[in-house]
Design an enzyme around this catalytic site. Structure first.
Site, PDB file in Angstrom:
ATOM      1  N   ASP A 179       0.882  -1.066  -0.034  1.00  0.00           N
ATOM      2  CA  ASP A 179       0.197   0.063  -0.528  1.00  0.00           C
ATOM      3  C   ASP A 179       0.797   1.147  -0.027  1.00  0.00           C
ATOM      4  O   ASP A 179       2.271   1.268   0.523  1.00  0.00           O
ATOM      5  CB  ASP A 179      -0.716  -0.107   1.287  1.00  0.00           C
ATOM      6  CG  ASP A 179      -1.980   1.191   1.106  1.00  0.00           C
ATOM      7  OD1 ASP A 179      -1.591   2.208   0.428  1.00  0.00           O
ATOM      8  OD2 ASP A 179      -2.744   0.833   2.541  1.00  0.00           O
ATOM      9  N   ASP A 215      -7.753  -7.367   1.304  1.00  0.00           N
ATOM     10  CA  ASP A 215      -6.788  -7.478   2.694  1.00  0.00           C
ATOM     11  C   ASP A 215      -7.829  -6.434   3.058  1.00  0.00           C
ATOM     12  O   ASP A 215      -8.343  -5.785   2.853  1.00  0.00           O
ATOM     13  CB  ASP A 215      -6.211  -6.201   1.435  1.00  0.00           C
ATOM     14  CG  ASP A 215      -5.517  -4.875   1.955  1.00  0.00           C
ATOM     15  OD1 ASP A 215      -5.524  -4.414   3.237  1.00  0.00           O
ATOM     16  OD2 ASP A 215      -6.380  -4.577   1.066  1.00  0.00           O
TER      17      ASP A 215
END
Length: 376
Positions: free
Chosen positions: A92, A271
């Site tokens: 990320d 996720d």
């Protein structure tokens, strides 16, 4: 990176496929355990592979940049060698963490100035800098730098934020395409669709992202407080625009029922910190519903946590024993509960893949969602 679709469900947008990286293949749909700071909390890498069956994990640019820092990661040869995980990794960009630091950050066109949550030191993230950081971390899939808006969010702010995210994306693409990875394998960049829950903004953002023609695309800014139905409507809208021959990643989602509904809408990758975070508080996800293992009713229940899910933690340990460990605040409690919840999530995703392949996904999903939402 390559993506091949194997089977599409005849009654929904759900599909199975395989995403191939230089660190190996990933069967989709897939759930990625979150390893924010280079570790999936309380779970060994060996357990992630052998018991959980994880094919890819997630790291975070913000946290890894601050600690252990880029110098250590560079000397180690990247995150794979640093943490011993030899399968794919996605990072990320840190945009969500910057969003969560609302009291200690300033967002400008150039980038974001923020204070470290560790020592209060000042740092700057720019789109170009975040690409360089993720090159150093060495993830197989890296995310564009974006701004995640809160919910609710005024239309004007959502529009301005989305437009800035698009400008940042152009800068991310420019920097990424002008640089090479450091460790001898290929990396790929995913753009992120934003626009809060406003249909016209989401449509504009999805069209802009699709036009960049990257190898995969992500949907961000959801699961931040909006009603589930608004989230599903947004996903459906965006997925009608994003190219169907590329993987679609729904960031930060979510509950088991959220995941199944999103798979039906054509999402391939997920996720969330929920499996491990909830585990540390004694909340277990099972094939029959949700358990608060702290409750008195489990005190003398000597049945396995969840035999249907399989895996060592779920079948070897009893509910009574895990309750005892949780109540006693033993470290082993977090390990067992985290391992079970992750095993459940990956079991659920494998079940979804099997039912898509069999053409029975929608019937199975409808029944499964009802069970998953039960409190036992």
């Amino acid at each position: 990176m390559q993506f091949t679709i194997h089977k599409t469900d005849p009654n929904s947008q759900a599909r199975t496929g395989v995403l191939t990286t230089d660190h190996g293949p990933v069967q989709t749909p897939i759930f990625m355990p979150v390893g924010t700071a280079g570790t999936v909390k309380a779970v060994h890498q060996r357990e992630l592979k052998e018991d959980v069956g994880a094919e890819i994990i997630l790291g975070n640019t913000y946290h890894l940049y601050l600690r252990p820092g880029l110098d250590v990661l560079r000397k180690a040869g990247g995150l794979h060698r640093f943490n011993g995980w030899d399968r794919p990794i996605l990072t990320d960009s840190g945009g969500y963490q910057v969003y969560s630091l609302s009291n200690t950050r300033k967002i400008k066109e150039e980038g974001v100035t923020f204070k470290s949550h560790i020592d209060g030191s000042k740092h700057v993230f720019t789109p170009e800098g975040v690409m360089d950081i993720q090159r150093t971390i060495g993830a197989d899939i890296v995310m564009a730098f974006d701004e995640c808006t809160p919910y609710p969010c005024e239309y004007g702010y959502a529009r301005e934020s989305m437009e800035m995210t698009h400008r940042w994306l152009r800068r991310c693409i420019g920097r990424f395409d002008a640089t090479e990875g450091h460790y001898g394998y290929r990396q790929t960049l995913f753009p992120i669709v934003q626009g809060s829950t406003y249909r016209d903004l989401r449509q504009q953002s999805a069209e802009f992202v699709a036009a960049q023609e990257r190898e995969g695309n992500a949907i961000g800014g959801l699961a931040v407080g909006e009603p589930a139905e608004e989230m599903y409507e947004t996903i459906a809208l965006v997925n009608r625009i994003l190219p169907s021959d590329k993987p679609r990643y729904l960031m930060g989602v979510g509950t088991p029922e959220n995941i199944l509904e999103a798979i039906a809408l054509g999402v391939d990758m997920f996720d969330c910190v929920m499996p491990t975070r909830n585990a540390r508080h004694g909340i277990l996800f099972t094939s029959q519903g949700v358990i608060n293992i702290k409750n008195e009713k489990w005190k003398d229940d000597f049945s396995p946590i969840d035999e249907e899910v399989g895996g060592y933690a779920s079948t070897f340990y009893t509910k009574a024993y895990l309750r005892h460990l949780i109540r006693s605040e033993e470290i082993l409690a977090a390990q067992i509960a985290s391992l079970h919840n992750l095993t459940f999530y990956l079991w659920l995703i494998r079940q979804a893949r099997r039912h898509i392949e069999d053409g029975t996904f929608i019937y199975w999903k409808s029944n499964m969602v009802k069970k998953l939402m039960q409190r036992l």
